[in-house]
Scaffold this active site. Structure first.
Site, mmCIF file in Angstrom:
data_model
loop_
_atom_site.group_PDB
_atom_site.id
_atom_site.type_symbol
_atom_site.label_atom_id
_atom_site.label_comp_id
_atom_site.label_asym_id
_atom_site.label_seq_id
_atom_site.Cartn_x
_atom_site.Cartn_y
_atom_site.Cartn_z
ATOM 1 N N GLU A 1 -12.797 -12.511 15.553
ATOM 2 C CA GLU A 1 -12.688 -11.417 16.540
ATOM 3 C C GLU A 1 -11.262 -10.858 16.583
ATOM 4 O O GLU A 1 -10.602 -10.861 17.624
ATOM 5 C CB GLU A 1 -13.103 -11.898 17.924
ATOM 6 C CG GLU A 1 -14.577 -12.239 18.005
ATOM 7 C CD GLU A 1 -15.052 -12.597 19.403
ATOM 8 O OE1 GLU A 1 -14.232 -13.059 20.208
ATOM 9 O OE2 GLU A 1 -16.242 -12.411 19.696
ATOM 10 N N GLU B 1 -22.096 -14.317 15.323
ATOM 11 C CA GLU B 1 -22.169 -14.843 16.690
ATOM 12 C C GLU B 1 -23.128 -13.987 17.489
ATOM 13 O O GLU B 1 -23.011 -12.759 17.475
ATOM 14 C CB GLU B 1 -20.812 -14.786 17.407
ATOM 15 C CG GLU B 1 -19.821 -15.821 16.979
ATOM 16 C CD GLU B 1 -18.582 -15.855 17.872
ATOM 17 O OE1 GLU B 1 -18.697 -15.594 19.096
ATOM 18 O OE2 GLU B 1 -17.506 -16.127 17.333
HETATM 19 C C1 BG6 Z 1 -16.586 -15.163 21.213
HETATM 20 C C2 BG6 Z 1 -15.733 -16.233 20.575
HETATM 21 O O1 BG6 Z 1 -15.771 -14.320 21.942
HETATM 22 O O2 BG6 Z 1 -17.507 -15.515 22.162
HETATM 23 C C3 BG6 Z 1 -16.211 -17.654 20.766
HETATM 24 O O3 BG6 Z 1 -15.542 -15.996 19.207
HETATM 25 C C4 BG6 Z 1 -16.782 -17.789 22.158
HETATM 26 O O4 BG6 Z 1 -15.162 -18.547 20.510
HETATM 27 C C5 BG6 Z 1 -17.974 -16.847 22.288
HETATM 28 O O5 BG6 Z 1 -17.145 -19.097 22.494
HETATM 29 C C6 BG6 Z 1 -18.707 -16.961 23.590
HETATM 30 O O6 BG6 Z 1 -17.793 -16.841 24.641
HETATM 31 P P1 BG6 Z 1 -17.682 -17.910 25.791
HETATM 32 O O7 BG6 Z 1 -16.531 -17.505 26.595
HETATM 33 O O8 BG6 Z 1 -18.975 -17.865 26.521
HETATM 34 O O9 BG6 Z 1 -17.478 -19.224 25.114
#
Ligand code: BG6
Length: 473
Positions: free
Chosen positions: A174, A367
């Site tokens: 990201e 993701e």
């Molecule tokens: C993304 C990141 O922003 O979102 C991850 O690359 C992160 O590291 C994921 O865990 C989900 O966000 P969060 O804050 O719910 O863990």
């Protein structure tokens, strides 16, 4: 491809994680401290002076010791790929040494052994929110050009060591999130409210040059490797049809799209240069930097997708939702997760089409998922979680991936985020769970660390084995 599924036969189904959110063993195996060791509350509060015992990431889910068991569970679900990151401070404990830490490298050899044993293709993030703390405190992270050289040395060590075993690499997780989370994403020690715009954009430039240098190194040391950039994707819809709102949404989207533009086209787009000029930012960009960006562009574009936002030019209508680290105006037509992230499966199809139309590069969704509170229950003498909400979320997003593939978009694969429960990046909670596998660990650090399969575990296994034909449309 069968007639009942749009997914190609070689579609890379899998799951994704990051070292600092799963490994634990924060001071074992010669590992140095990373910024995560001074961020016990995620991004909500200022960093601490040093490591504190309330930091769940010190143990996380103990993947460092349980990786074999966890990868076997991923294999049981039929994963074709597993995305994980290498902790920079495991390989270079301080970040600026000349020689790597062999014990750290050996750990990832063992992880790769397990992947190979199960026929799982590794997908490796070189830097995922875990800059060595020494680089943060001594150099102010990516603000300093010296980090380019330290990162290049680190990337070269990885390609030399794992280049024949790892085909897919992501340079920075990201990368655009540095705009909003300078410490977590850019390892920048200067507090956000004191950081100058020039330093912020210089840090971005330094990361982009480092990404190009890593791509160059991969071509030399691991010629079969495929290098991807990784951006946080978040479509910004105009709040109304007012042309000023449409322009505002385009401007917001461009703050993210610029990163893909530079990685794919190898140069700064005009709108980005104008924005720098308008902000009075003058960057140090050498001719060599320009040549590196131009010559070493990426093979594919990967991205995270959790939600969309709305955008408006009218400040009186700006109702800001909780949002991801990127914030954003709430969209009145969408429901949100318990953490205020607005759920928008169609947005994923929109992003896939937009990115494909714009860059014509294969796309990898690395993701996507739902952070939710789970309740462990006993069914037929077995502990599990009945996570129909997660199944619905993933099903609806994957249906849209199928639609985009039918639209003609080249999608390489999909790795759902936090395929096993992990520590959240933004809030550092374990109770914000994403996994198909429940980990018995609580926000107060109690728990056995035992693993339990959730209902979604069998559901995802079926999705993979049917290559998406079992999805409910
Ligand atoms: C993304 C990141 O922003 O979102 C991850 O690359 C992160 O590291 C994921 O865990 C989900 O966000 P969060 O804050 O719910 O863990």
């Amino acid at each position: 491809m069968t007639s009942s599924t749009p997914f190609p036969a070689d579609f890379l189904w899998g799951g994704a994680t990051a070292a600092n959110q799963i490994e634990g063993a924060y001071n074992e195996g010669g590992k140095g401290l990373s910024i995560q060791d001074v961020m016990p509350q995620g991004i909500a509060t200022p960093r601490t002076e040093g490591p504190t015992d309330d930091n769940l990431k010190q143990v996380a889910i103990d993947f460092y010791h349980r990786y074999a068991e966890d990868i076997a569970l991923f294999a049981e679900m039929g994963f074709k790929t597993f995305r994980f990151s290498i902790a920079w401070s495991r390989v270079f404990p301080l970040g600026d040494e000349s020689e790597p830490n062999e014990e750290g490298l050996a750990f990832y050899d063992r992880v790769l052994d397990e992947c190979e044993k199960h026929g799982i293709e590794p997908l490796v993030t070189i830097s995922h929110y875990e800059t060595p703390l020494h680089l943060t405190e001594t150099y102010d992270g990516w603000v300093n050009r010296d980090l380019i050289g330290f990162y290049e040395r680190y990337a070269r060590v990885l390609f030399a060591r794992y280049g024949t075993r790892v085909k897919y690499w992501l340079t920075f997780n990201e990368i655009n999130s540095v705009l909003h989370a300078p410490l977590m994403s850019g390892g920048i020690n200067t507090p956000k409210d004191q950081l100058s715009t020039t330093d912020l954009y210089q840090a971005i430039h330094n990361e982009l040059v480092a990404s190009a240098l890593a791509t160059k190194a991969a071509r030399e040391l691991a010629p079969q490797a495929q290098i991807g950039c990784m951006v946080l994707a978040m479509p910004a819809y105009p709040l109304t049809p007012d042309p000023d709102d449409v322009m505002a949404s385009l401007t917001t989207e461009r703050t993210n799209l610029a990163f893909g533009d530079i990685h794919v086209r190898g140069e700064y787009p005009g709108y980005y240069l104008r924005s720098l000029r308008d902000q009075g930012v003058e960057l140090v960009i050498t001719d060599e930097d320009r040549a590196l960006l131009k010559e070493h562009t990426v093979d594919f574009v990967s991205f995270s997708y959790y939600m969309s936002v709305a955008e408006t030019a009218d400040d009186s209508k700006r109702i800001i939702g909780e949002g991801n680290i990127m914030g954003g105006v709430s969209n009145p037509t969408l429901q949100a997760s318990e953490w205020g992230w607005q759920i928008d499966p169609v947005g994923l199809r929109i992003v896939l089409n937009q990115f494909w139309d714009r860059w014509q590069k294969p796309l990898f969704i690395v993701e996507n998922g739902l952070g939710a509170r789970d309740q462990l229950v006993e069914v037929d003498g077995r502990k599990t979680v009945i996570d129909d909400y997660r199944i619905d979320y993933l099903n609806d997003h994957l249906v849209q991936v199928g639609e985009a593939i039918t639209d003609g978009v080249d999608v390489m694969g999909y790795t759902s985020w936090g395929c096993i429960d992990i520590v959240s990046a933004s809030t550092a909670q374990l109770s914000k769970r994403y996994g198909f596998i429940y980990v018995d660990r609580n926000d107060d650090g109690t728990g056995t660390l035992d693993r339990y399969k959730k209902k979604s575990f069998d559901w995802y296994a079926e999705v993979i084995s049917s290559n998406g034909a079992s999805l409910t449309r």
